[in-house]
Design a protein around this motif. Structure first.
Motif, PDB file in Angstrom:
ATOM      1  N   LYS A 190       0.701  -1.183  -0.201  1.00 16.00           N
ATOM      2  CA  LYS A 190       0.127  -0.157   0.103  1.00 16.00           C
ATOM      3  C   LYS A 190       0.913   1.214   0.214  1.00 16.00           C
ATOM      4  CE  LYS A 190      -3.275  -1.562   3.425  1.00 16.00           C
ATOM      5  NZ  LYS A 190      -3.985  -1.068   4.409  1.00 16.00           N
ATOM      6  N   PRO A 191       0.561   2.137  -0.903  1.00 18.11           N
ATOM      7  CA  PRO A 191       1.415   3.382  -0.753  1.00 18.11           C
ATOM      8  C   PRO A 191       0.861   3.979   0.765  1.00 18.11           C
ATOM      9  CG  PRO A 191      -0.270   3.688  -2.133  1.00 18.11           C
ATOM     10  CD  PRO A 191      -0.533   2.274  -1.715  1.00 18.11           C
ATOM     11  N   LYS A 192       1.751   5.028   1.137  1.00 20.40           N
ATOM     12  CA  LYS A 192       1.403   5.577   2.260  1.00 20.40           C
ATOM     13  C   LYS A 192       0.346   6.706   2.261  1.00 20.40           C
ATOM     14  CE  LYS A 192       5.428   4.728   5.358  1.00 20.40           C
ATOM     15  NZ  LYS A 192       6.442   5.081   6.229  1.00 20.40           N
ATOM     16  N   LYS A 238      -4.662  13.372   5.960  1.00 19.82           N
ATOM     17  CA  LYS A 238      -5.647  14.283   5.338  1.00 19.82           C
ATOM     18  C   LYS A 238      -6.534  13.409   4.300  1.00 19.82           C
ATOM     19  CE  LYS A 238      -6.746  18.606   2.939  1.00 19.82           C
ATOM     20  NZ  LYS A 238      -6.164  19.719   2.309  1.00 19.82           N
ATOM     21  N   ALA A 239      -5.758  12.415   3.667  1.00 17.93           N
ATOM     22  CA  ALA A 239      -6.406  11.572   2.922  1.00 17.93           C
ATOM     23  C   ALA A 239      -7.222  10.574   3.704  1.00 17.93           C
ATOM     24  CB  ALA A 239      -5.471  10.727   2.065  1.00 17.93           C
ATOM     25  N   ARG A 240      -6.571  10.051   4.783  1.00 21.55           N
ATOM     26  CA  ARG A 240      -7.392   9.085   5.979  1.00 21.55           C
ATOM     27  C   ARG A 240      -8.463   9.761   6.334  1.00 21.55           C
ATOM     28  NH1 ARG A 240      -1.912   7.911   7.746  1.00 21.55           N
ATOM     29  NH2 ARG A 240      -2.578   9.191   9.556  1.00 21.55           N
ATOM     30  N   LEU A 241      -8.513  10.975   6.900  1.00 21.89           N
ATOM     31  CA  LEU A 241      -9.574  11.767   7.373  1.00 21.89           C
ATOM     32  C   LEU A 241     -10.765  11.981   6.150  1.00 21.89           C
ATOM     33  CD1 LEU A 241     -10.752  13.658   9.567  1.00 21.89           C
ATOM     34  CD2 LEU A 241      -9.763  15.336   8.796  1.00 21.89           C
ATOM     35  N   GLU A 242     -10.274  12.219   5.004  1.00 23.32           N
ATOM     36  CA  GLU A 242     -11.364  12.434   3.923  1.00 23.32           C
ATOM     37  C   GLU A 242     -12.121  11.043   3.814  1.00 23.32           C
ATOM     38  OE1 GLU A 242     -12.448  15.249   2.470  1.00 23.32           O
ATOM     39  OE2 GLU A 242     -11.280  16.276   3.679  1.00 23.32           O
TER      40      GLU A 242
END
Length: 119
Positions: free
Chosen positions: A47-49, A53-57
């Motif tokens: 998996k790319p890290k 912000k992306a995790r929150l979205e």
């Protein structure tokens, strides 16, 4: 003079041996780091890290999808309850309302209006 010269040579030899030991340690560290880096590059990452912000979205999108699903389910239940109540009012499911309603003798000319008096 021989004595001073020998101690100088001994000090130089000691310094050289210390420097060579330090250099060997440094080379070992560099080689270890290079081998770790090359091992990382050969193994594909699963998996790319992702950034926070992306995790929150992604989390917000998941919550919004759950809210929308709950809303749809609730609307379906309301609609189902509404159609069930209509089905119960049909003549097949109820007793004839004229037969079950109590009979009221009406006086001729009487109305259902309430009278209001002042005074």
């Amino acid at each position: 003079m021989g004595k001073g010269h020998k101690s100088k040579d001994a000090a130089i030899e000691l310094a050289q041996s210390v420097a060579s030991a330090q250099e060997q340690k440094s080379r070992a560290k560099v080689e270890a780091r290079q081998s770790r880096m090359s091992a990382r590059s050969t193994v594909p990452e699963d998996k790319p890290k992702t950034s926070s912000k992306a995790r929150l979205e992604r989390a917000k999108a998941t919550v919004a999808a759950q809210v929308a699903k709950a809303k749809r389910d609730k609307a379906k239940l309301r609609k189902k309850a509404h159609t069930n109540s209509k089905n119960e009012d049909t003549p097949e499911h109820t007793v004839n309302s004229a037969e079950s309603a109590p009979k009221i003798d009406r006086v001729e000319g009487a109305t259902n209006k309430k009278r209001v008096t002042f005074g």
